[in-house]
Scaffold this active site. Sequence first.
Site, PDB file in Angstrom:
ATOM      1  CE1 TYR A  56      -3.127  -2.959   0.387  1.00 50.83           C
ATOM      2  CE2 TYR A  56      -3.264  -2.568   2.739  1.00 50.83           C
ATOM      3  CZ  TYR A  56      -3.623  -3.296   1.634  1.00 50.83           C
ATOM      4  OH  TYR A  56      -4.487  -4.364   1.777  1.00 50.83           O
ATOM      5  CB  SER A 203     -14.167  -4.692   0.110  1.00 52.78           C
ATOM      6  OG  SER A 203     -12.948  -4.198  -0.392  1.00 52.78           O
ATOM      7  CG  PHE A 209     -21.500   0.456  -4.654  1.00 49.51           C
ATOM      8  CD1 PHE A 209     -22.194   1.482  -5.286  1.00 49.51           C
ATOM      9  CD2 PHE A 209     -20.576  -0.246  -5.396  1.00 49.51           C
ATOM     10  CE1 PHE A 209     -21.977   1.800  -6.617  1.00 49.51           C
ATOM     11  CE2 PHE A 209     -20.338   0.054  -6.729  1.00 49.51           C
ATOM     12  CZ  PHE A 209     -21.041   1.082  -7.337  1.00 49.51           C
TER      13      PHE A 209
END
Length: 329
Positions: A56, A203, A209
């Site tokens: 990352y 996630s 979303f």
Amino acid sequence: MKRRRLGNEGFEVSEIGLGCMGMSEFYGTGDEDESVATIHRAIELGITFLDTADMYGPFTNEKLVGKAIQGRRDEVELATKFGNVRGEDGSFRGVSGKPEYVRECCEASLQRLGVDHIDLYYQHRVDPETPIEETVGAMKELVEAGKVRFLGLSEAGLETIRKAHAVHPISALQSEYSLFTREVEDEVLPTLRELGIGFVPYSPLGRGFLTGRFKSIEDMPEDDTRSARFPRFAEENFMKNVELADRVREVADEKGVTPGQLALAWLLAQGEDIVPIPGTKRRKYLEENAGVADVTLTQDDLRRIEEAMPRGSAAGERYSEEMMRAVGR
């Protein structure tokens, strides 16, 4: 914040963790000061399970996490990963599970994090060219040397999980799991429960979303890479997935909680061996996620959530075709 156990080796963590990836890359421009403040606030709220990886940034997220926990090492459970090979320029150079690479990565992560041990060390992606027994054998040596406490795998296939666990107990498997992505329910979760391995969903909010924050593709920041990397954010799928998220929002509104809290509560209700790690780089959203500690779902709530977002209803695959080849090995 309640605690949960990952695996059978005595590793306890907060019942939700904090995914730190987006503080450094992929999800728009970061703010280091706010990111450090977010980690500090997480610890205050009892969210002590911090998740990072060497890739990352690349290599900068571990430094950021290390800066945030300086002087507070004993207050957190620290997880990081190796295996996805990247260059200093950000290029992706494949996957490696070679024993010498494992050792090199661990030393580099310890230095960047500024710690003398890692609580949970994952293989980020399985190297198809290196037998998993060799990779986990090298990871086992790190445990024996006191540099790592517990071992994990990420996005590994069933055979790989079994072979790895035979070399050294695996405490956790990390993979994508949310109302949007439920394939692990078929074989992965039953296998983990058979072997006594915990599960860490990344996630868990469907890459954003399920928070209900997206109303159109124009809501995505210009420097956000989700639309390029994940088919569910592609233009042809975006609004279909927004509509699904809106159905979840309706259930959340009736329950008096946020959509994100409802989605996290649903995950926690799937088993005491599940510890989701929602990612955020802002205290506001962290505090919202922490509110899941006060949410209890009834059987009727769970039924209504299933009706709002039936399994398999998400539009688009979770990864591009190329990225999907790297999971489930």
